[in-house]
Write a protein that holds these residues in place. Sequence first.
Motif, PDB file in Angstrom:
ATOM      1  N   GLU A  32       0.819  -1.217   0.000  1.00  0.00           N
ATOM      2  CA  GLU A  32       0.000   0.000   0.000  1.00  0.00           C
ATOM      3  C   GLU A  32       0.851   1.266   0.000  1.00  0.00           C
ATOM      4  OE1 GLU A  32      -2.979   2.140  -0.518  1.00  0.00           O
ATOM      5  OE2 GLU A  32      -3.646   0.151   0.162  1.00  0.00           O
ATOM      6  N   VAL A  33       0.584   2.176  -0.972  1.00  0.00           N
ATOM      7  CA  VAL A  33       1.193   3.504  -0.947  1.00  0.00           C
ATOM      8  C   VAL A  33       0.130   4.598  -0.913  1.00  0.00           C
ATOM      9  CG1 VAL A  33       3.356   2.825  -2.046  1.00  0.00           C
ATOM     10  CG2 VAL A  33       1.427   3.556  -3.474  1.00  0.00           C
ATOM     11  N   GLY A  34      -1.110   4.241  -1.203  1.00  0.00           N
ATOM     12  CA  GLY A  34      -2.205   5.185  -1.052  1.00  0.00           C
ATOM     13  C   GLY A  34      -2.381   6.129  -2.222  1.00  0.00           C
ATOM     14  N   ASN A  35      -3.546   6.753  -2.234  1.00  0.00           N
ATOM     15  CA  ASN A  35      -3.887   7.753  -3.250  1.00  0.00           C
ATOM     16  C   ASN A  35      -3.682   9.143  -2.660  1.00  0.00           C
ATOM     17  OD1 ASN A  35      -5.127   6.032  -5.472  1.00  0.00           O
ATOM     18  ND2 ASN A  35      -6.353   5.388  -3.714  1.00  0.00           N
ATOM     19  N   VAL A  36      -2.914   9.950  -3.339  1.00  0.00           N
ATOM     20  CA  VAL A  36      -2.595  11.296  -2.883  1.00  0.00           C
ATOM     21  C   VAL A  36      -3.237  12.305  -3.827  1.00  0.00           C
ATOM     22  CG1 VAL A  36      -0.737  12.984  -2.536  1.00  0.00           C
ATOM     23  CG2 VAL A  36      -0.414  10.590  -1.830  1.00  0.00           C
ATOM     24  N   ARG A  37      -3.866  13.306  -3.253  1.00  0.00           N
ATOM     25  CA  ARG A  37      -4.376  14.428  -4.043  1.00  0.00           C
ATOM     26  C   ARG A  37      -3.825  15.715  -3.462  1.00  0.00           C
ATOM     27  NH1 ARG A  37      -8.780  13.187  -7.303  1.00  0.00           N
ATOM     28  NH2 ARG A  37      -8.424  15.277  -8.181  1.00  0.00           N
ATOM     29  N   VAL A  38      -3.553  16.675  -4.350  1.00  0.00           N
ATOM     30  CA  VAL A  38      -2.946  17.938  -3.951  1.00  0.00           C
ATOM     31  C   VAL A  38      -3.736  19.076  -4.574  1.00  0.00           C
ATOM     32  CG1 VAL A  38      -0.844  19.325  -3.937  1.00  0.00           C
ATOM     33  CG2 VAL A  38      -0.680  16.827  -3.829  1.00  0.00           C
ATOM     34  N   HIS A  39      -4.231  19.985  -3.732  1.00  0.00           N
ATOM     35  CA  HIS A  39      -5.031  21.120  -4.195  1.00  0.00           C
ATOM     36  C   HIS A  39      -4.546  22.399  -3.513  1.00  0.00           C
ATOM     37  CE1 HIS A  39      -7.758  17.636  -4.789  1.00  0.00           C
ATOM     38  NE2 HIS A  39      -8.173  18.313  -5.845  1.00  0.00           N
ATOM     39  N   ASP A  40      -4.983  23.529  -4.056  1.00  0.00           N
ATOM     40  CA  ASP A  40      -4.803  24.769  -3.313  1.00  0.00           C
ATOM     41  C   ASP A  40      -5.987  24.951  -2.378  1.00  0.00           C
ATOM     42  OD1 ASP A  40      -6.951  25.758  -4.828  1.00  0.00           O
ATOM     43  OD2 ASP A  40      -5.692  27.003  -6.121  1.00  0.00           O
TER      44      ASP A  40
END
Length: 324
Positions: free
Chosen positions: A287-295
């Motif tokens: 498992e490394v996971g789902n990453v999201r990046v926003h302002d």
Amino acid sequence: MPTMRRLIPTLAVCLALGGAASADPDRWQYAWPDTDFAQSTVDFDEILSGGPPKDGIPAIDAPQFLPAQQEERLSPREPVLTYVPDGAPARAYPVRYLMWHEIVNDVVAGKPIAVTFCPLCNTGMVFDARVDGEALTFGVSGKLRHSDMIMYDRQTESWWQQATAEAIVGEMTGTDLVQLPAWMESWDSFRAEHPDGLVMDQPSSPRSYGANPYASYDTSERPFLYRGENPPHGIHPLARVVRVGDRAWPLERLRDAGELREGGVVLTWRAGQASALDTREIGAGREVGNVRVHDTQGRALVHDIPFAFAFHAFQPDGEWMLGP
């Protein structure tokens, strides 16, 4: 760390025992007669052969796509590189294909893009493939710098550093590509968020798609063909970080927190994505996971998730977001 005896057979199309050959522009000229080696921003001694020759790892041109609902080959946790254009369906580029081809030249909603993935640095990045209005297409040079893929454009045969989007050798030296918002996520995550999206179809090349030719790479002690120093702060060279500009958040810190809000950046982590560089079967990786990046306004931010050594190599003065 996997021994060379284990690594070389599994990196069949990407690496070879002679891969650490020293830089020699006079010898390069034979395969690169149109590259202007008089123009460069880097020390040629930093450039190594990764093993294959020019185009030995074949880039994909004009990829074909399927509606996401028709794709049955991908496993739920497999990573895909997602690009969501304005006014057109989202597109998923499976890492099972990028692993073996590293570059996909595509045109989406009239915009030429280069979809890239360097397995040795874990850098998955999408670029606007235009420079001053001219569309470029890219191939794999077979060269590495700080273990990162060096691309070349077919129009001028200039060499481009994938991790920085900068031309480092040739006519285009000093020119930067524009990186576009894109992110790694699991196939399940893409389908859930984009049920009407498109997914790149399997290429016709004879490759072991779905298999990881770099088995156990991201649990190695040392990056392959990397001569630089380790990251600071005791961070393992092959630990993943979330890079936004010249800042890096350790993935382990984000995973523990679930969400971080710092410096105008909002990062979130949730389970569900396999490491493509762990087990032989991509979809079975840890498992490394789902990453999201926003302002702070909820807009997707340009980022990638390189290994820590790659961030340190290309951003030696970068800021490590280690928290309190």
